[in-house]
Enzyme design. Structure first.
Site, mmCIF file in Angstrom:
data_model
loop_
_atom_site.group_PDB
_atom_site.id
_atom_site.type_symbol
_atom_site.label_atom_id
_atom_site.label_comp_id
_atom_site.label_asym_id
_atom_site.label_seq_id
_atom_site.Cartn_x
_atom_site.Cartn_y
_atom_site.Cartn_z
ATOM 1 N N GLY A 177 0.838 -1.195 0.000
ATOM 2 C CA GLY A 177 0.000 0.000 0.000
ATOM 3 C C GLY A 177 0.870 1.241 0.000
ATOM 4 C CB CYS A 178 0.271 4.513 1.545
ATOM 5 S SG CYS A 178 1.148 5.989 2.051
#
Length: 177
Positions: free
Chosen positions: A11-12
């Site tokens: 993810g981020c």
């Protein structure tokens, strides 16, 4: 034995970087892009979702202090590996869960880590194991983002502290004091 690297997409990259930066044996964590079709992508291009890159981190670590399998166990405990191309509100292939092994040994460890982690999750793990690919460091303003900006960013405040709580609860002995 010298330093080794692990490349992980969960993810981020601001959120994954924050998890790894204070682990014993971790020498550095760099945010960047991997697995896409164009060279030297920008953050804006990757966020657009059309380059094929994942936001990822490259962890340089001392394998005599922390092993690759340990890094993977932390990876599976601090993000949701059961959502395809999504982490929370971040949606798209750029936020996929993926491991990029650099050797046959890392590939074997990645497969074993998925098997170890599966019982902890109510749905099948969809983390991909992808071929190592060219690594492109993210722009400077993304590096050590949590330390510099995170507590002033509402998104980071919603996402990172729960990850750090999981880290400390399950792997507290691996975190530097």
């Amino acid at each position: 034995m010298g330093s080794e690297t692990a490349t992980l997409a969960g993810g981020c990259f601001w959120c994954t970087e924050a998890v790894y930066q204070d682990l014993k044996g971790v020498e550095s964590v760099e945010s960047g892009y991997i697995g896409g079709a164009i060279p030297n992508p920008t953050y804006e291009q990757v966020c657009g979702g059309n380059t094929g890159h994942a936001e990822a981190i490259r962890v340089t670590y001392d394998p005599e202090v922390i092993g690759y399998g340990d890094l993977l166990d932390i990876f599976f405990a601090t993000h949701d590996p059961t959502t395809l191309n999504r982490q929370g509100n971040d949606v798209g292939t750029q936020y996929r869960s993926a491991i990029f092994p650099t050797s046959v040994e890392q590939l074997t460890e990645a497969e074993a880590a998925i098997e170890r982690a599966q019982p902890d999750w109510p749905h099948p793990i969809v983390t991909g194991i992808e071929a190592d690919a060219p690594w492109y460091p993210a722009e400077d303003y993304h590096q050590k983002y949590w330390d510099r900006v995170g507590e002033r960013n509402p998104y980071c405040m919603a996402v990172i502290p729960p990850k750090l709580q999981k880290l400390h609860k399950k792997f507290g002995e691996r975190v530097q004091a």
